[in-house]
Design a protein around this motif. Structure first.
Motif, PDB file in Angstrom:
ATOM      1  N   GLN A 264      51.687  37.763  39.037  1.00  0.00           N
ATOM      2  CA  GLN A 264      51.768  38.814  40.280  1.00  0.00           C
ATOM      3  C   GLN A 264      52.192  37.848  41.517  1.00  0.00           C
ATOM      4  O   GLN A 264      52.977  38.068  42.432  1.00  0.00           O
ATOM      5  CB  GLN A 264      50.410  39.210  40.647  1.00  0.00           C
ATOM      6  CG  GLN A 264      50.130  40.204  41.938  1.00  0.00           C
ATOM      7  CD  GLN A 264      51.074  41.201  42.091  1.00  0.00           C
ATOM      8  OE1 GLN A 264      51.002  42.216  40.881  1.00  0.00           O
ATOM      9  NE2 GLN A 264      52.106  41.279  42.859  1.00  0.00           N
ATOM     10  N   TYR A 265      51.517  36.355  41.583  1.00  0.00           N
ATOM     11  CA  TYR A 265      51.680  35.602  42.638  1.00  0.00           C
ATOM     12  C   TYR A 265      53.303  35.397  42.585  1.00  0.00           C
ATOM     13  O   TYR A 265      54.025  35.010  43.403  1.00  0.00           O
ATOM     14  CB  TYR A 265      51.095  34.085  42.451  1.00  0.00           C
ATOM     15  CG  TYR A 265      49.591  34.378  43.099  1.00  0.00           C
ATOM     16  CD1 TYR A 265      49.639  34.231  44.572  1.00  0.00           C
ATOM     17  CD2 TYR A 265      48.496  34.631  42.530  1.00  0.00           C
ATOM     18  CE1 TYR A 265      48.378  34.188  45.166  1.00  0.00           C
ATOM     19  CE2 TYR A 265      47.329  34.571  43.098  1.00  0.00           C
ATOM     20  CZ  TYR A 265      47.187  34.305  44.510  1.00  0.00           C
ATOM     21  OH  TYR A 265      46.007  34.563  44.980  1.00  0.00           O
ATOM     22  N   GLU A 266      53.819  34.918  41.361  1.00  0.00           N
ATOM     23  CA  GLU A 266      55.267  34.601  41.229  1.00  0.00           C
ATOM     24  C   GLU A 266      56.418  35.696  41.852  1.00  0.00           C
ATOM     25  O   GLU A 266      57.129  35.359  42.483  1.00  0.00           O
ATOM     26  CB  GLU A 266      55.717  34.189  39.947  1.00  0.00           C
ATOM     27  CG  GLU A 266      55.137  32.672  39.483  1.00  0.00           C
ATOM     28  CD  GLU A 266      55.241  32.507  38.000  1.00  0.00           C
ATOM     29  OE1 GLU A 266      55.557  33.382  37.394  1.00  0.00           O
ATOM     30  OE2 GLU A 266      55.049  31.410  37.596  1.00  0.00           O
ATOM     31  N   GLU A 267      55.649  36.857  41.562  1.00  0.00           N
ATOM     32  CA  GLU A 267      56.576  37.954  41.948  1.00  0.00           C
ATOM     33  C   GLU A 267      56.551  38.187  43.421  1.00  0.00           C
ATOM     34  O   GLU A 267      57.708  38.149  44.246  1.00  0.00           O
ATOM     35  CB  GLU A 267      56.295  39.141  41.483  1.00  0.00           C
ATOM     36  CG  GLU A 267      56.382  39.566  39.790  1.00  0.00           C
ATOM     37  CD  GLU A 267      55.931  40.580  39.251  1.00  0.00           C
ATOM     38  OE1 GLU A 267      55.330  41.340  39.975  1.00  0.00           O
ATOM     39  OE2 GLU A 267      56.256  40.838  37.904  1.00  0.00           O
ATOM     40  N   ASP A 268      55.376  37.734  44.076  1.00  0.00           N
ATOM     41  CA  ASP A 268      55.218  38.040  45.645  1.00  0.00           C
ATOM     42  C   ASP A 268      56.091  36.619  46.229  1.00  0.00           C
ATOM     43  O   ASP A 268      56.373  36.935  47.172  1.00  0.00           O
ATOM     44  CB  ASP A 268      53.556  37.846  45.878  1.00  0.00           C
ATOM     45  CG  ASP A 268      53.080  39.288  45.551  1.00  0.00           C
ATOM     46  OD1 ASP A 268      53.659  39.969  45.076  1.00  0.00           O
ATOM     47  OD2 ASP A 268      51.947  39.159  45.402  1.00  0.00           O
ATOM     48  N   ILE A 269      55.947  35.545  45.702  1.00  0.00           N
ATOM     49  CA  ILE A 269      56.548  34.560  46.229  1.00  0.00           C
ATOM     50  C   ILE A 269      58.100  34.695  46.214  1.00  0.00           C
ATOM     51  O   ILE A 269      58.849  34.402  47.094  1.00  0.00           O
ATOM     52  CB  ILE A 269      55.955  33.106  45.424  1.00  0.00           C
ATOM     53  CG1 ILE A 269      54.702  32.709  45.784  1.00  0.00           C
ATOM     54  CG2 ILE A 269      56.818  31.871  45.867  1.00  0.00           C
ATOM     55  CD1 ILE A 269      54.051  31.768  44.884  1.00  0.00           C
TER      56      ILE A 269
END
Length: 1467
Positions: A264-269
């Motif tokens: 999830q963090y990688e998609e948001d970043i």
């Protein structure tokens, strides 16, 4: 808000029944989780060796908890949340993810052993909890949620607690359960709990699909394992499987939650990064989001991934800041930073207020100001993440936060890489904050020096750049607050800003040094620091002390360096200079240590940090007080400095190379406003305190550089220490430092610095009383000063002062002369002095001393180019010589004449006790003092590039020659001939010294014999010498000196010296002579005895390959014998190596001795005399005589010695044995051409003005004398004579034997005697007996003999008395009849007669011979003179005719036979 960062994951448990405490101990003992393997689709496989777990309760606390437990759980409840209905409502998640820490796994604790109870009271609460927390449905399918929810993704797990002793705790395995154990998170243990309860829970809450995850685990309550049936090994194995099953399910659940969060963090970043160019994009918001991912990695102990994230953020921040500074940032972005930092403003205002206060009040006020640099690694001093999110953070704070976080992660990585097998220790480390971890040095058993190296390098990059950011903050503050500029003077503002920045840099450097300290590096630093610090009060770890907040005694005083001495102070006591030097040599070597990766690099980077601190301190002190450690300050301390001296750059990283006029604070007001570091503040109080701190920092830098093997930095730091010791008048230590530094700067061609250090080193040596070293170093300083432009920094002593100082010492001081004298070389040609026995040589040189030099003596040492014994000649000046600056020339004289070829070994100039030595040898080692012996240096002598000087004697002066004796008498001791030839000199006295140079040679100098010449009485002086009186001019004396040898050798070597006194002084002629001892001819003799005479055959041959010309031979009579020989040819006879000369001599007794032999042995000795010439010597002597005559005719006789010597040596090498034989056969020899003798080599050694005439004379001589007749040679050369003693051998008996043959009436042999074959020949054997050749003392009694007629059986048959015994005495004659019968025809030699004495009879035990009287044949020598030797008889066949019948038919005697029927005899 205090942000406590943890390197652990949160596991939240819900405990409605309050049973967690019963399993807390067992559960915590199984933690941390180990050997985790996380596999992500976007990243490679990651291994987590250990993962700490933080167990926290949910927001709902059970009613049976104690109050203390409730308080503890409440404190940690901020990080957890409860999803149960009866608990408090969920905390609203922040719109920016990553600001809170949420659990990765939620546990529900359930204890129930009864299925009815479970159905009635516990299932519904459990179902409600699952419905509110589970991210998946009961069927195993995921529940759709928004992407935002995965930032806090978690898994849930039901933990059933049961007692092992109940009947329901023995479940049976089912096939479904067995299959489920194969799935991820399935149970791998044999169920021991209540089958009904545990299986009911699984059926209620596990999914019914084939891929459903087992979310139910079961453990036993503590104490249940003590039941009897649990004691067997199978029960223990089941208990272990229970906990393994629980831990595996926890690992699976945590990694699953972590994967969802990372995704999830990688998609948001990725989404935020793509929006960078859109309006409203904010770096701070992006930072918080990306930091959330990094903190997630940190929470699961993936420190490398977390560190990579912070490094990317630091690079992004640098890019944003650079864009803002150059004005390139897009106006659409909303990234904003505060113009200044609030703490910096507070410190700035407090510092400005302090400048108005008096020193006591200002000092008290300073204690209330915080040192920001000491808090550089503390991330909890303010809410940085909140400030970042609110856009209320300055660039300086932002950079400090990123630096602290990276350091924290690197330090944790250093511990993690060491191996975290100890779970407790790891859990404790994980619970620390950044400040706690940063302020704790790495333990010795958990050192990862490579990572600590990264921390140090990060600090070196961060501190200078952040100092620049601080200054930008102050610029922003002044731009924002205009009133500050109006209220305070610009110089004061700048001074305060510089002070705050310097204090921060100093404290920050020291803080980083503290956290990167390790025990292994401290152990390596201990030895050099202990040698550098001269006080036991100073600890080796002081460099790792805090950033200055401690007392001012963090840098304690030293006994020697801090006691300031003025120039008028008492004289410095003498120290052990050699000990200091030795310790410094040991210090500069890298210490021996076990191989630790990164140790040297860490030490080097730490030295850069210490050097940064020292540079900050030096610049601050120089700016505020004007104090410095430099050459100007050093010279000023001893009263020789100039007020306008400049500071010299010692290394590229140290203080600035010049000083400008310094801004001074108002009189009486403190100038250190803004100095928040107490260490710098203490250094500002006095020079002594500053020098103490400067020395400590320099010593620490030097020690680190030694460990890091940084040679140039070691030299730079040693220079600073040397200057500091010089300033503090600690000259002994300063001298030891300067000694090591001078060679370094000289090798690097830093001539100005090297000259200055030499001057300061000389001052130190003078102060401590080392006169010898003081003179040596001062001369080096003078030499270096002459090669550079004049500088006020170099102040060497004058040469006059050094000469005066040298006279106070008793030893000579040797100095290389090259830096002070150039072109030290003499002429290649010697000069013979008129009326003197020595020679002179002109020396030219160039003096570099500006004021000149008064030399006491100038000497040149010449070394002979002889591969045998090495010797030197010494040439000196006649008196003192004043050397002026520039070109000089002086004539040097030697009173020793030793002919030979020499090279210049060294040139010595002595002034006072200073000896300047110029060594011309290629092998330049340690300099030898004058008079010292030196071994042979053959390699250097063979160097053809060195100039050669030929020394030869003047024919007009006295000369000496030692040669072999030409008249050799083998009956006398061997001897050599010493020839003394004097010119026109008048010699009043002389002494000849002969020393044997061959082993086993003994010279009998006490038995000299003057052979010829006019010389005074010879008296023996000391052993090995002969004293002479007056020697007249033009005298030519020959003296014979006997010698003997222990072992025979082909040649001997004699070292001869002749010391003589003339009106012009004492002189010496010396040379080494090689003299052959072997004879040129050999003589062999063969004797034949007759009744009245002895005939001797002498064979004379050459002992070498060279022919010998025999001129005359003779045998001298003795008292009892007379001898005569055949006369030799008038022209002589030549004996060759393969063709000897034979000589027959007849020896007869005289008169009355014809009947009785002589009684005296000496009367039986005759002397054979042989006069001869060695052909090759004769030829060479003829060449020399001819050349000498030619040079005399050309008025070049003074060069005859050297030219004739060259001619002799070349001729002996050129003439071969084959050529000499040819010359002797054809009686003519050729000279050879000019070029074949290599005259150019010897002509080059002669004076240049005479070279052409000499060369022309030699060419004319070769043209006119092409060949020589051997007859001329014999006339020129003195003859050699060899006298050989010939002893007449003793012969007891000589028998004369004769065969007398009767031929009819004739008696005796006849040359025409003929006889028939088979005819008997009658003969009579007559034997005469004489004893005249024996000893007359023997009794004339009959002696027994026996004779034997030795005949070849193929020639003669012997009849009659072929062998018989007889006795005879003097004069007896015996006759014996013999019948000879020839066996073959032809000329037959008469058979030989052999006469032997009877064999001695065996003796009895009483000494008498057995069998009666003796026959006298015990010791008898017998010789036989056979008169019929070589006589023959003609034997012919006796038949005159023979009749033979042939019978081919065989009727008479068989077929094919012949038969003699008649014959007639001759006689």
């Amino acid at each position: 808000m205090r942000e406590t960062l943890t390197a652990s994951v949160i596991v939240e448990y819900s405990d409605p029944a309050g049973i967690f405490e019963s399993i807390r101990t067992s559960l915590e003992s199984a933690l941390p989780l180990t050997n985790l393997h996380w596999n992500s689709s976007s990243r490679p496989l990651r291994s987590i060796p250990s993962l700490p777990v933080d167990l926290v309760p949910d927001a709902r606390v059970s009613s049976h908890k104690s109050e203390s437990d409730t308080a503890r759980l409440t404190d940690k409840g901020e990080r957890g949340s409860s999803s149960q209905d009866e608990g408090p409502k969920k905390e609203r998640r922040h719109q920016i993810p990553g600001l809170r820490q949420t659990p990765y796994l939620k546990l529900y604790l359930l204890q129930c052993d009864d299925i009815d109870t479970y159905r009635a009271t516990l299932r519904q609460p459990l179902r409600d909890w699952v419905n509110s927390q589970a991210p998946v449905s009961s069927t195993g399918t995921p529940i759709p949620k928004s992407k935002q929810e995965n930032h806090d993704a978690f898994e849930w797990l039901i933990l059933h607690l049961t007692n092992d002793g109940t009947s329901s705790s023995r479940p049976t395995s089912t096939r479904a359960e067995s299959e489920g154990s194969k799935k991820l998170g399935a149970s791998r243990w044999t169920s021991r709990g209540s089958k009904s309860v545990i299986e009911k829970i699984r059926s209620d809450f596990n999914g019914s699909s084939k891929h459903a995850v087992d979310r139910v685990a079961q453990v036993f309550l503590p104490g249940a394992s003590q039941q009897p049936h649990q004691a067997d090994s199978k029960a223990a194995h089941d208990a272990s499987n229970i906990w393994d099953d629980l831990l595996n399910k926890m690992i699976s659940s945590i990694l699953s939650s972590f994967s969802l969060r990372v995704q999830q963090y990688e998609e948001d970043i990725r989404e935020k990064d793509l929006q960078r160019s859109l309006p409203g994009w904010n770096f701070n918001t992006f930072f918080v989001l990306k930091e959330g991912l990094a903190r997630g990695f940190e929470s699961v102990n993936l420190i490398e991934d977390a560190l990579s994230g912070y490094q990317q953020l630091a690079a992004g921040l640098s890019t944003v800041v650079d864009e803002q500074l150059v004005g390139e940032q897009s106006g659409q972005q909303s990234t904003r930073f505060e113009a200044y930092t609030s703490e910096l403003r507070q410190a700035f205002e407090q510092a400005l207020q302090r400048t108005k206060q008096q020193p006591p009040e200002a000092e008290a006020h300073m204690r209330d100001i915080a040192d920001l640099g000491s808090l550089i690694l503390d991330t909890d001093r303010k809410s940085f993440r909140v400030l970042i999110l609110e856009n209320n953070i300055s660039i300086f704070d932002f950079q400090c936060y990123l630096f602290a976080r990276q350091v924290s992660l690197l330090l944790r990585l250093a511990i993690a890489n060491d191996g975290c097998s100890k779970r407790r220790a790891t859990s404790q480390v994980a619970s620390r904050s950044d400040a706690d971890l940063a302020n704790k040095p790495v333990p010795s058993n958990k050192e990862n020096l490579l990572i600590l190296t990264d921390v140090t390098q990060l600090a070196l990059d961060f501190i200078p750049s952040s100092a620049y950011s601080m200054r930008r903050d102050f610029d922003g503050l002044l731009d924002t607050e205009r009133s500050l500029q109006d209220k305070w003077a610009p110089k004061l503002i700048n001074n305060v800003v510089d002070n705050i920045v310097a204090s921060w840099m100093f404290s920050a450097s020291r803080s980083v040094l503290e956290v990167v300290s390790t025990d292994s590096l401290a152990a390596q630093l201990d030895a050099p620091l202990r040698q550098l610090r001269r006080s036991t009060n100073l600890q080796a770890t002081s460099i790792n002390s805090p950033s200055g907040d401690g007392p001012a005694t963090a840098f304690p005083r030293r006994a020697s360096s801090l006691s300031f001495r003025s120039p008028s102070a008492s004289p410095v006591q003498s120290h052990q200079f050699s000990a200091s030097t030795t310790s410094l040599d040991a210090l500069r070597q890298p210490p021996q240590s076990p191989h630790l990766p990164g140790l040297a690099k860490l030490a080097g980077l730490r030295s850069d940090l210490v050097l940064l601190s020292r540079r900050t301190l030096s610049n601050t002190i120089l700016r505020l007080k004007g104090w410095q450690v430099g050459f100007g300050e050093a010279w000023s301390r001893i009263g020789t400095g100039d007020s306008d001296m400049l500071q010299v750059e010692l290394d590229d990283d140290t203080e600035s190379s010049s000083t400008a006029k310094l801004p001074l604070a108002p009189r009486g007001k403190p100038a250190d406003g803004g100095i928040t570091n107490k260490t710098i503040s203490s250094a500002l109080k006095s020079k002594e305190a500053f020098f103490a701190l400067f020395e400590d920092l320099t010593a620490a830098t030097l020690a680190h550089c030694v460990v890091a093997d940084r040679g140039k930095m070691v030299e730079a730091m040693t220079t600073d220490l040397a200057l500091l010791c010089f300033i503090l008048a600690d000259f002994s230590i300063a001298a030891s430092y300067f000694k090591q530094l001078t060679s370094f700067y000289s090798d690097k061609q830093w001539l100005a610095l090297g000259s200055t250090m030499l001057s300061m080193w000389a001052v130190c040596l003078k102060e401590i009383g080392h006169t010898r070293e003081y003179i040596t170093v001062s001369l080096r300083a003078i030499a270096s000063t002459s090669s550079v432009s004049p500088s006020s920094l170099s102040k060497p002593a004058s040469i006059a002062e050094l000469l005066e100082a040298s006279r106070t010492t008793d030893e000579l001081i040797s100095i290389p002369s090259d830096p002070y004298f150039r072109l030290l070389e003499g002429d290649q040609t010697i000069q013979h002095l008129n009326g003197q026995g020595g020679f002179g040589l002109l020396l030219r040189f160039h003096c570099l001393f500006r004021e000149g030099l008064a030399a006491d003596n100038i000497t040149i040492h010449l070394l002979a180019m002889d591969e045998g014994q090495q010797y030197e000649l010494e040439l000196t000046c006649a008196s003192d010589f004043n050397i002026k600056k520039g070109a000089n020339s002086v004539q040097l004289i030697s009173k020793v004449m030793r002919p030979g070829v020499y090279v210049v070994d060294k040139t010595v100039i002595r002034a006072g006790n200073i000896v300047f030595i110029h060594d011309d040898s290629p092998l330049k080692g340690a300099l030898d003092l004058p008079g010292s012996t030196q071994g042979p240096r053959l390699d250097s002598l063979k160097d053809h590039s060195r100039k050669k000087i030929s020394v030869w004697s003047n024919p007009q002066n006295l000369s000496l020659d030692v040669s072999a004796n030409t008249n050799i008498d083998l009956s006398k001791p061997k001897a050599v001939i010493v020839k003394i030839t004097n010119g026109p000199l008048s010699v009043s006295a002389g002494m000849l010294i002969l020393r044997p140079a061959s082993s086993g040679l003994r010279l009998h100098t006490s038995e000299p014999e003057v052979m010829s010449g006019n010389i005074d009485t010879v008296t023996t002086a000391q052993p090995g010498s002969i004293q002479f009186g007056k020697i007249a001019s033009e005298a030519d004396a020959r003296i014979q000196i006997p010698f003997n040898l222990d072992t025979e050798m082909s040649h001997i070597i004699i070292k001869a010296e002749f010391k003589y006194t003339t009106d012009n002084g004492d002189f010496i002629f010396a040379s080494d002579f090689t003299i052959p001892t072997s004879l040129n001819i050999t003589v062999n003799v063969q004797d034949t005895f007759k009744d009245d005479a002895l005939f001797s055959r002498f064979t004379v041959a050459s002992a070498t390959q060279m022919p010998v010309h025999i001129l005359n031979t003779s045998i001298h009579d003795s008292d009892d014998f007379e001898a005569c020989t055949a006369p030799t040819k008038k022209a002589g006879v030549t004996a060759y190596a393969g063709q000897a000369y034979s000589l027959i001599g007849k020896i007869s007794p005289k008169g009355e001795n014809q009947r009785s032999g002589p009684t005296k042995p000496e009367s039986r000795r005759l002397l054979l005399g042989i006069e001869y010439l060695c052909v090759h010597e004769a030829i060479v002597t003829m060449f020399e005589t001819s050349l000498s005559d030619a040079l005399t005719a050309a008025r070049l006789s003074k060069y005859s010695n050297i030219l004739c010597q060259h001619l002799r040596s070349r001729s002996y090498r050129m003439l071969t044995a084959h050529e000499i034989e040819a010359f002797s056969l054809i009686q003519e020899c050729s000279l050879g051409g000019y070029d074949s003798y290599g005259w150019n080599q010897v002509v080059a050694l002669l004076p240049p003005g005479e070279a052409k005439p000499i060369e022309q004379s030699l060419q004319n001589w070769h043209s006119s004398c092409r060949s020589f007749r051997m007859a001329e040679v014999e006339k020129m050369l003195p003859k050699r004579r060899l006298t050989v003693p010939v002893d007449i051998p003793y012969m007891t008996v000589v028998h004369t034997a004769q065969l007398k043959i009767y031929n009819g009436t004739l008696e005796g042999p006849s040359p025409s005697l003929m006889m028939a074959l088979g005819q008997a020949l009658q003969a009579k054997l007559t034997i005469e007996h004489t004893r005249k050749w024996g000893d007359s003392s023997e009794e004339n009694e009959p002696l027994g003999f026996w004779y034997d007629v030795e005949a070849n059986v193929h020639d003669w048959l012997i009849g009659g008395q072929r062998s018989a015994r007889f006795h005879a005495k003097e004069g007896d004659i015996h006759n014996f009849d013999v019948l000879l019968l020839p066996q073959r025809s032809g000329h037959l030699l008469l058979p030989p007669i052999r006469i032997h004495p009877n064999a001695p009879r065996p003796q009895s035990s009483d000494g008498n011979e057995a069998g009666g009287a003796t026959d006298g044949s015990t010791q008898i020598s017998c010789e036989t003179d056979y008169l019929n030797q070589a006589e023959s008889v003609m034997v012919v066949p006796d038949l005159s005719s023979t009749t033979v019948i042939l019978d081919p038919d065989g009727s008479t005697s068989g077929p094919g036979r012949a038969q003699c029927i008649d014959s007639q005899r001759r006689a």
